[in-house]
Design an enzyme around this catalytic site. Structure first.
Site, mmCIF file in Angstrom:
data_model
loop_
_atom_site.group_PDB
_atom_site.id
_atom_site.type_symbol
_atom_site.label_atom_id
_atom_site.label_comp_id
_atom_site.label_asym_id
_atom_site.label_seq_id
_atom_site.Cartn_x
_atom_site.Cartn_y
_atom_site.Cartn_z
ATOM 1 C CD GLU A 307 -3.019 -1.070 2.257
ATOM 2 O OE1 GLU A 307 -2.718 -0.519 3.331
ATOM 3 O OE2 GLU A 307 -4.114 -1.591 2.034
ATOM 4 C CG ASP A 381 -7.356 -5.493 4.572
ATOM 5 O OD1 ASP A 381 -7.048 -5.589 5.755
ATOM 6 O OD2 ASP A 381 -7.247 -4.451 3.912
ATOM 7 C CD GLU A 409 -9.792 -1.471 8.208
ATOM 8 O OE1 GLU A 409 -8.878 -1.955 8.891
ATOM 9 O OE2 GLU A 409 -9.656 -1.142 7.026
HETATM 10 C C1 BDP Z 1 -6.203 -2.072 5.778
HETATM 11 C C2 BDP Z 1 -6.557 -0.769 6.431
HETATM 12 C C3 BDP Z 1 -5.437 0.214 6.374
HETATM 13 C C4 BDP Z 1 -4.193 -0.423 6.947
HETATM 14 C C5 BDP Z 1 -3.887 -1.714 6.205
HETATM 15 C C6 BDP Z 1 -2.761 -2.496 6.849
HETATM 16 O O1 BDP Z 1 -7.696 -0.251 5.782
HETATM 17 O O2 BDP Z 1 -5.818 1.355 7.091
HETATM 18 O O3 BDP Z 1 -3.107 0.420 6.857
HETATM 19 O O4 BDP Z 1 -4.992 -2.556 6.243
HETATM 20 O O5 BDP Z 1 -3.059 -3.426 7.568
HETATM 21 O O6 BDP Z 1 -7.163 -2.955 6.197
HETATM 22 O O7 BDP Z 1 -1.610 -2.183 6.621
#
Ligand code: BDP
Length: 716
Positions: A307, A381, A409
């Site tokens: 990401e 996720d 989340e």
């Molecule tokens: C996703 C979240 C994000 C996190 C990412 C992670 O939306 O905010 O930074 O995972 O785990 O689920 O790195």
């Protein structure tokens, strides 16, 4: 005494019994044990305690025991000068030297660093109860266990308890930003007051440490995985050391996230290439500095090449190259690296589900001996339900740490009552078949202790500055459940829920059983009204709350996750599809691969299924899907009805808090149900049976509800 006075007195008694509670005390409320209750604890009233020792941890343990007994029994304990019948003797062989002469001395020596025993036995002819450990931290854990027995009304007279944690590193991964906000935090702001650290230490830090120690958590990563390099600057390290000082007596080590580009960003180097000698030296020097400030520093957690975060792949190096560079720097001090396996390429042609496995499996065995690779519980996720991550059972040569998300989340944030103990247990008890039947994820994690001498589990907490810590009172149960499962990943989520409910509310059956009923149905209920039958990742693109199965833009589209057409829905991840099922051992692979054998809860995760497909129940897929969404909403209503029966049985403050959140949850459940079904219907063209409550609004209406929402009109 006239009637009025009696009435007043009665009222006083009642209000004292059900005094308003904010939830701040968590499960450590230490409310009086009623004389009429099981009462073992009550009989202890006259007991004396022998608890010598002045180390920080023993002092913390003694204070906890004092506070606990005072609250539970209404009297402070008396110090026993010599052994006598009924004395509670607490300590290590160093603090209570007579332990060395006892039969259980061998047993103490056989305990792990954090283990303890609690025994009813005889010492010098006196009938005593002993809480003993090899280490001070073991004693602290033993004290919490003993208090829990009292809080949950367990017999205390014939105790033969021996406990050792089954996993070594039990760590919270806070996603707290240095500016005080929390990524995916729904209970206020970060509890770390960076501005006033290290000199001002809030009481809350100690209470946080107490709560964690009471469930065996022994580490806290203070900052977000989406890291800022400045957290490794000297001024910030000094602040972190202030927290480490508070946590130390409670056995909690501080960890930090490490931004891979830190040597460039704060070190003045031109590169962060892990093969560059200057970069390697920079990390060594940085680690040395950290240990000079925090002598028991735990290590680093790293999100790399995921990401948008920088990482070793930026320099043509592998995850192992990156992790090993940090591991080498930490190794002389006993620190470890948690290297996350949550990586995916945001490219539409690559199935995200298979990404983590494909990147890490080839690196098995290449990581340093103080490195954990840390996948999330499932391969996408933190969805409401995912099959277990195929790396569990797939990396025998590399210790894996499992990452759960405690903050909700994708499970309604802090607004929905969802007990996650059942979700955690479902993953931990999934059988990977790595070494034949019984190779559960839990066993895979524990087995690393034997093969590599280390083992770990991590949870992203739901803790913030809200008065009750977690926003929703029941969110506390998820923090609690994570800790108990980290200590013993084979514990039952039902047992954990019961312990929590007894400590949080009451030991009375008429409170306990409705609370448990709600908790144990809550996760499946959430799945039903959001993403049943294996659906996933159809939540709001930004907030991850509320439905957005219709989201479709060039960068991100929910259509990749449901692939809806007028004929079918679901993603073909079989061996003929993206091949995700192939990442599991036999017979799991075959089970997931065969539509007839695939458990219905994973159906649309692994298979693309026609709307008219006949399910095992005899219903079509469409009807079954509709059934789940309606069941979900109905069960939220059932939860409300059950909860309303608790009025007057628990304090009004907590009763009203939960009651109003359940109402909020009902509205959001309807939003999910109607939004999703109306959207799916655009493709399937099939009806929502007329006997069901029909959506009150158009799809357009549900598509335009903003979050945080403006509900005007939803009920009109
Ligand atoms: C996703 C979240 C994000 C996190 C990412 C992670 O939306 O905010 O930074 O995972 O785990 O689920 O790195």
């Amino acid at each position: 005494m006239n009637l009025k006075t009696i009435g007043l007195l009665l009222l006083l008694c009642c209000t004292q019994w059900l005094h308003a509670e904010s939830g701040y005390e968590l499960w450590l409320r230490y409310q009086p044990v009623g004389e009429g209750a099981l009462c073992e604890a009550y009989r202890l009233k006259n007991r004396k305690v022998m608890f010598p020792g002045e180390t920080e941890s023993l002092v913390a343990a003694r204070q906890e025991l004092q506070a606990g007994l005072k609250g539970l029994l209404g009297v402070a304990f008396a110090e026993a000068a010599a052994l006598e019948d009924n004395v509670l003797v607490v300590g290590t062989p160093q603090s209570v030297s007579s332990f060395k002469k006892q039969l259980f001395y061998d047993e103490i020596n056989g305990l792990s660093d954090e283990g303890y025993l609690i025994q009813s036995c005889k010492m010098e002819g006196k009938k005593v109860t002993v809480i003993a450990a090899r280490t001070d931290i073991g004693v602290l854990y033993g004290v919490f266990h003993y208090l829990r027995l009292m809080q949950t009304n367990q017999p205390l007279d014939k105790l033969t308890i021996t406990e050792n944690p089954k996993l070594k590193y039990r760590v919270l991964n806070h996603w707290d930003n240095l500016n005080g906000t929390i990524e995916r935090g729904y209970a206020g702001y970060s509890i770390w007051n960076w501005e006033r650290l290290p000199s001002y230490k809030e009481q809350r830090y100690t209470d946080y440490a107490r709560a964690n120690a009471s469930i065996g958590i022994n580490g806290a990563v203070l900052n977000n995985v989406n890291a800022q390099a400045k957290s490794l600057r000297t001024d910030w390290l000094v602040k972190a050391s202030g927290l480490a000082d508070v946590f130390r007596p409670y056995g909690i080590k501080v960890y930090l996230t490490a931004k891979f580009s830190a040597p460039k960003e704060i070190g003045g180097l031109k590169t962060a290439n892990p093969k560059d000698p200057q970069v390697r030296q920079w990390w060594k020097d940085k680690v040395k500095e950290i240990y000079s400030l925090i002598p028991d520093f735990g290590g680093f957690l790293v999100k790399a090449n995921s990401e948008g975060q920088p990482g070793p792949q930026d320099y043509g190096c592998s995850h192992a190259d990156g992790a090993n560079m940090l591991a080498e720097a930490l190794e002389p001090y006993g620190g470890v690296v948690f290297w996350r396996a949550f990586v995916y390429q945001n490219e539409r042609h690559v199935d995200r589900v298979i990404n983590g496995y494909n990147e890490f499996k080839p690196l098995d065995g290449e990581f340093g001996k103080n490195v954990f690779v840390q996948p999330k519980n499932g391969p996408i996720d933190f969805q409401p339900r995912e099959p277990f991550h195929p790396l569990f059972g797939g990396m025998p040569g590399t210790p894996l740490s499992l990452e759960f998300q405690i903050t909700q989340e994708n499970l309604g944030h802090a607004g929905h009552l969802v007990y996650l103990g059942t979700l955690f247990e479902e993953t931990l008890q999934s059988d990977t078949y790595e070494n034949g039947k019984g190779s559960t994820v839990s066993k895979v994690l524990q087995n690393y202790q034997k093969t590599h001498g280390i083992s770990a589990i991590a949870g992203v907490p739901n803790i913030g500055t809200d008065l009750n810590w977690t926003g929703h009172l029941f969110g506390q149960a998820n923090w609690y459940a994570f800790g108990r499962l980290a200590w013993n990943p084979d514990m039952s989520s039902v047992q954990i829920a019961e312990d929590w409910a007894r400590m949080t509310f009451s030991n009375e059956e008429n409170v306990l059983s409705p609370v448990l009923k709600i908790m144990l149905m809550s996760r499946e209920t959430y799945v039903d009204y959001t993403m049943p039958l294996g659906l996933n990742h159809i939540m709001n693109y930004d907030t991850h709350n509320g439905p957005e199965s219709w989201h479709d833009d060039p960068v991100w589209t929910a259509f990749d996750y449901h692939k809806i057409t007028k004929d079918s829905i679901g993603v073909d991840r079989t061996v003929d599809g993206t091949g995700a099922t192939r990442q599991y051992h036999s017979p799991v692979c075959e089970k997931f691969d065969d539509i007839k054998k695939c458990p219905p809860e994973y159906l649309l995760w692994f298979h693309r299924v026609p709307w008219t497909y006949e399910m095992a129940s005899g219903k079509t897929l469409w009807d079954e899907l509709v059934g789940h969404y309606y069941k979900g909403v109905n069960e939220v209503r059932l939860m409300q009805a059950i909860w309303s029966g608790l009025k007057g049985k628990i304090d009004d403050e907590r009763f009203n808090h939960v009651a109003s959140l359940l109402k909020y949850q009902e509205r959001e459940a309807i939003w999910w149900r109607d939004g999703c079904l109306l959207f799916f219907q655009e493709y399937s063209g099939l009806p929502i049976p007329a006997n069901l409550e029909q959506p009150r609004h158009s799809l357009k209406y549900y598509q335009t509800i903003p979050f945080p929402h403006d509900w005007k009109g939803l009920y009109e």
